[in-house]
Design an enzyme around this catalytic site. Sequence first.
Site, short mmCIF file in Angstrom:
data_model
loop_
_atom_site.label_atom_id
_atom_site.label_comp_id
_atom_site.label_asym_id
_atom_site.label_seq_id
_atom_site.Cartn_x
_atom_site.Cartn_y
_atom_site.Cartn_z
N GLU A 48 -9.01 -4.77 -4.61
CA GLU A 48 -8.46 -6.11 -4.83
C GLU A 48 -7.92 -6.27 -6.26
O GLU A 48 -8.40 -5.61 -7.17
CB GLU A 48 -9.56 -7.15 -4.63
CG GLU A 48 -9.85 -7.37 -3.17
CD GLU A 48 -11.24 -7.92 -2.93
OE1 GLU A 48 -12.05 -7.88 -3.87
OE2 GLU A 48 -11.49 -8.36 -1.81
N ASP B 276 10.02 3.84 -10.41
CA ASP B 276 9.86 2.82 -9.37
C ASP B 276 10.19 1.44 -9.95
O ASP B 276 9.48 0.47 -9.72
CB ASP B 276 8.41 2.86 -8.84
CG ASP B 276 8.28 2.11 -7.50
OD1 ASP B 276 9.33 1.74 -6.92
OD2 ASP B 276 7.15 1.89 -7.06
#
Length: 944
Positions: free
Chosen positions: A594, A706
């Site tokens: 998370e 990226d």
Amino acid sequence: MDEQNRPIHTFQVCHVMEPNQNNWLRSGWIQRQAAQRVYVELRFTLRDCNSIPWVSGTCKETFNLFYLQTDESLPAATRFRPTDYAKVDTIAADESFTQTDLGDRVLRLNTEVREVGPVTHKGFYLAFQDVGACIALVSVKVFYKRCPATLRNLASFPDTVPHMDSSSLVEVRGACVENAEERDTPKLYCGADGDWLVPLGGCFCSIGHEEMDGHCRACRPGFFSAYAGNKKCSKCPPHSSSHDQAATICHCDKGFYRAIKDSSTMSCTRPPSAPRNLVSLINDTALFLQWMPPSDTGGRKDITYNILCQRCDGIDGDSGVIQCEPCEPDLRFIPRPLGLTGTSVAIIDFATHANYTFHVEAVNGVSGLGVAARSLANVSVTTHQAGELPSGPALVGVVRKDWASQNSIALSWSQVEQAPSDIVDYEVKYYEKEQEQLSYSSTRTKAPSVVVTGLRPSTVYVFHVRARTAAGYTAYSPNFEFATAVEDPDIADQGQVLVVVTASVGGFSLLVILTLFLLITGRCQGYIKARMKSEEKRRTRFHSGHALPFSGIKTYVDPDTYEDPTQAVEEFAKEIDPSYICIERVIGAGEFGEVCSGRLRIPGRMDIAVAIKTLKGGYMDQQRREFLREASIMGQFNNPNIIRLDGVVTRSRPVMIVVEYMENGALDSFLRTRDGQFTVLQLVGMMRGIAVGMTYLSEMGYVHRDLAARNILVDENLVCKVSDFGMSRILKDDSEAAYTATGGKIPIRWTAPEAIAYGKFSSASDVWSYGIVMWEVMSYGERPYWEMSNQDVILSIEEGYRLPAPMGCPVTLHQLMLHCWQKESGQRPHFNSVLSFLDKLIINPSSLLTLVNDVQSFPDSPEDMPDYPLFISIGDWLDSIKMSQYKNNFLAAGYTTLDSISTMSIDDIRRIGICLIGHQRRIISSIQSLRLQLHHIQQSGFQV
Ligand code: ACK
């Protein structure tokens, strides 16, 4: 009683049963005063004859109003003569007494207004004649109208009485209020009804004042107003202040200045600091000096450089001090010695056997006012024969091949004569022998060894190596030829062209450089001792193979080159005590666990908001390494547009990476939720931030691979920061990444063609991705190439197609995008050029005014598109983009086929009644996408 049942006094008459009534009531003498037109308002009740039982034809329902003008009041004894009075009007009632069912009478008050006159005498009487009605006169109001004193456009206008002639206006000139000055004569016109009409002209607040509630108030200290006008006072520009009220200029703070041509509204600036990293490169007969701009530009953009040259040949016999004098005029500087705008210069035509010393001085528009900053670094050169510079012997001796695989060759070489510490680094140049140096690659290494990867199997390569010392490059070593291993189909690697340079164990120069690097970056506590130990253990250390612009610039160290990557984490990331971290809520899911937001509470420091990436339990060692890899990359960066690493938790569980919190999350989703809400300048500001971060990364030698809006985070002030480091993530985490023919996993839509085809990632391929990010920003998070398949994207790019300008995109920005999408990577701009281009646009926002408003025709698109068959209906298409509500708009305007909409422009979209900008944008971009797809289908010979 009146309507509210309050007692009132009235004049009444009600002789309705008796014939021939002629009853008069007269007012006292009324002075006309300034009035030109006099009005009388009468309030009365008048009972309608039908409501009175038994009345005959004697009952009347009107009375008459008369007046008489005199210059003074008539003596009391004067006889009343009706014939002296002029009739104004017969007054009838709108309302009258009415009877209710219970027999009560309900009073209805009438109000009638009449104009009396023209009255030219000093006063007048009013008289009322009753001829047999049942009347009660409740009040008589006599008045005239005037335009009240007023302030308009910073001018005051007096109380004014209108003209007698209702069709003409009274022109009134206003007077400027205090501290205001006339712009155009302030005028207002007073109309017959007492209203001010047609304001013309007006006044400005004088300099040093601002408009406030129709008055001009002095600027407060700290503010100024340099021009007369109705603008607010401005805050003093940076580095200036005003201490008194009503300042018309802010004076520069100590040490700051304004150049003569600077406007008084500009910030105060100071001379720049010294140029940095001055290096010299020697090439046969020329000396090249290169430097980097000063770290402090003084707040100005007009930096230029002067080269100051001295010849220092003589030595004072008594003192032994070297004597210097200005250089002779025949020394030639290309382009020139003074006023250089670039950061390099070539110098030729040196004298024989001479010592030269060069200083580089940075100056800007206020240098003459402060102290000129001079470079502390100087360069000294000694010449031998006339015009010849010492290019130095080839310091590199024999180059050996240590080993070779199919795609890599490891080389090492010996040094000749020179102590290793004098060598800044080596340049290794290589090319395929068969290519005859048509294209060569080069890389740098600080140690006398290198592993060159990304080579082709079974291929002979030619290598030569040269060293760089503080005085510049030495000559190249002779050529050495080595071949890669023969291809084994079972162990072919991915064909990525990534050059990796090694440094040998305990390499002295590397250790010194690393130690300096760590000292400079302030990460040295307890480091050096620990380092020595681990250095013994380490067998190899790899550096990124990207060119280092100059020695002394911090370069990126690839954590994969550490034998034990935890060392890289220790080196570049601070360990945080987990009790200092307070997790508040989960904000997303990352690849490893998370992502939460929370606060970092380090005792003795201010709390800061942070994002915390966690590594979920049950991980393998490999995952832990990959997770922490990002921290050891991020920890090397320090730039306002790169996400800041605050630290890591590795010694307890869960393992965490703590980074600065970015309130607005990822840029792509942020823009989607704020569609159309920013100015072009704000969007360019975002792009600029990303360009600053990418310039820094490229100068560090880090290739992001990226770069996409989803990997940019946005803080509460719209500052954009580059995030998501560590290309291992691309392989797994990025949902956009797809497998390519070479086996790599790549986000196709954002990636340059050479990187997709051969895995050739570089700062130039990052520039391509940057162009796509610009497009994402200008289209508020639209998906590049819309719903086209990856394969179609690759083919379209190959055919020369490029994304069209998003709606509302300035032409200059689309041109920059197209420049970033040049097929040849060498022709794309570097990030620093992108940055300076954007800066120019920001400084000169008018360059952003020309928009690519209409749907663009694609560059190079074929002129005659033959008819293509339709494959879905307008309705299907609108459903697919969730714009079904506009079906009728299209149909009603006659757009029934996809063919017909493919040529629609934004004006057409507006014309058919689609008013919301967000909807216009969505429809237009879908039409662009359709056009591209239809064209692609047609190109590939498909009949759908
Ligand atoms: O678009 P978002 O809100 O921004 O959703 C993703 C999510 O976590 C998973 O990556 C958000 N996120 C990542 N890093 C940060 C950060 N430093 N500050 C705020 N949000 C972040 C990201």
